[in-house]
Write an enzyme that holds these catalytic residues in place. Sequence first.
Site, PDB file in Angstrom:
ATOM      1  N   ASP A  44     -51.121  63.179   6.091  1.00  0.00           N
ATOM      2  CA  ASP A  44     -51.427  63.927   4.888  1.00  0.00           C
ATOM      3  C   ASP A  44     -52.940  63.775   4.647  1.00  0.00           C
ATOM      4  OD1 ASP A  44     -51.102  65.031   2.168  1.00  0.00           O
ATOM      5  OD2 ASP A  44     -51.435  62.958   1.531  1.00  0.00           O
ATOM      6  N   ASP A  46     -55.008  64.590   1.194  1.00  0.00           N
ATOM      7  CA  ASP A  46     -55.447  64.100  -0.119  1.00  0.00           C
ATOM      8  C   ASP A  46     -54.833  62.744  -0.451  1.00  0.00           C
ATOM      9  OD1 ASP A  46     -57.036  66.368  -0.952  1.00  0.00           O
ATOM     10  OD2 ASP A  46     -55.167  67.479  -1.157  1.00  0.00           O
TER      11      ASP A  46
HETATM   12  P1  TMP Z   1     -51.046  67.433  -0.884  1.00  0.00           P
HETATM   13  O1  TMP Z   1     -52.462  67.729  -0.499  1.00  0.00           O
HETATM   14  O2  TMP Z   1     -50.820  65.953  -1.068  1.00  0.00           O
HETATM   15  O3  TMP Z   1     -50.105  68.001   0.124  1.00  0.00           O
HETATM   16  O4  TMP Z   1     -50.726  68.127  -2.311  1.00  0.00           O
HETATM   17  C1  TMP Z   1     -51.426  69.153  -2.883  1.00  0.00           C
HETATM   18  C2  TMP Z   1     -51.714  68.905  -4.349  1.00  0.00           C
HETATM   19  O5  TMP Z   1     -52.542  69.988  -4.830  1.00  0.00           O
HETATM   20  C3  TMP Z   1     -50.525  68.904  -5.300  1.00  0.00           C
HETATM   21  O6  TMP Z   1     -50.305  67.636  -5.855  1.00  0.00           O
HETATM   22  C4  TMP Z   1     -50.909  69.853  -6.425  1.00  0.00           C
HETATM   23  C5  TMP Z   1     -52.362  70.150  -6.202  1.00  0.00           C
HETATM   24  N1  TMP Z   1     -52.790  71.487  -6.642  1.00  0.00           N
HETATM   25  C6  TMP Z   1     -53.903  71.587  -7.470  1.00  0.00           C
HETATM   26  O7  TMP Z   1     -54.509  70.580  -7.846  1.00  0.00           O
HETATM   27  N2  TMP Z   1     -54.328  72.833  -7.864  1.00  0.00           N
HETATM   28  C7  TMP Z   1     -53.694  73.992  -7.472  1.00  0.00           C
HETATM   29  O8  TMP Z   1     -54.111  75.088  -7.842  1.00  0.00           O
HETATM   30  C8  TMP Z   1     -52.547  73.869  -6.616  1.00  0.00           C
HETATM   31  C9  TMP Z   1     -51.816  75.103  -6.171  1.00  0.00           C
HETATM   32  C10 TMP Z   1     -52.141  72.594  -6.219  1.00  0.00           C
HETATM   33 MG    MG Z   2     -51.499  63.239  -0.579  1.00  0.00          MG
END
Ligand code: TMP
Ligand code: MG
Length: 304
Positions: A44, A46
């Site tokens: 992953d 973030d």
């Molecule tokens: P991940 O990178 O761990 O797979 O999760 C993506 C994260 O992005 C999720 O927790 C929600 C966030 N997000 C935002 O901060 N802004 C947005 O516009 C969208 C669609 C998601």
């Molecule tokens: Mg993450």
Amino acid sequence: NVKCPNVVNPKMSPNIVIGNPDELAKKKAAIRAAGMSSLQVIADFDMTLTKYMVEGRRGQSTHALLSQGSSDYDRKRQELFDFYYPMEISPLIPVEEKTKLMETWWGKSHALLVEGGLNIENIRKSVHKGTVGFREGITDFFEILDGENVPLLIFSAGLADIIEEILRQKLHRAFPNIRVVSNRMNFDTDGNLIGFVGKTIHVLNKNEHALEMAAPLHDEEGHAVASNGNGASFVKGKKNVLLLGDHLGDLGMSDGVVYDNRISVGFLNENVENWLDTYRKAFDIVILNDGPLDYVVELIHELR
Ligand code: TMP
Ligand code: MG
């Protein structure tokens, strides 16, 4: 810092928790016997490859750090976040309902990026200004994988173009063994966003067969800096998996892979007291306190 009662090796950092050392030792032995050519890494992005806290501030996700050059549209996306994020983390919403909500959120957010205008220059500036930093040890991690020809898939519900810009700005060199599987933007010849490529990846479908979406890494002039090929062929035949994530849902990233052995590493960044027990059972290795990647690098050394 949280005191951890489960340290199996006194020489080991107190930030490392291993729920079942025997099981882990077995997996390590099996992977070592199969050889490095059997290994793929799925990570992953973030708060897994990046830090949870950056210079005393909460690190930003790829969506969050993006400023599209219109404060109106940045505000509209923030309002969507304020509305939908509590639903994302709510334990009370059934998964089917939540999946629809997440599809709606990602759909609206991406539509705002197109509607409000975004160009490649906004991405460069946003990454430059954003609160984002890699975990310590990232270069060693990328280098050992590259040196061993182990493919690394970065699998994210964030934005591929931002992830790749972060890689370009924060690292000193390109790594041909890395593919990013994430939401990928489509730009016109002037560098203006006109849409997104393929199926949307959100937090609840990160477990589907999204590997086909993995595209080669491009440099600033648009030339591929890594060889062509999609994610599926990139990791084809690699029967052992090292998986890195910070959410329990990240464990689903390997669902599309038929593997022999999987070692999972979970970064537990917040609410440690409440979650440690669950993480210890779910992941083979848990890293606490925004710890570095050193232990993971050491693990890869041991697998050789
Ligand atoms: P991940 O990178 O761990 O797979 O999760 C993506 C994260 O992005 C999720 O927790 C929600 C966030 N997000 C935002 O901060 N802004 C947005 O516009 C969208 C669609 C998601
Ligand atoms: Mg993450």
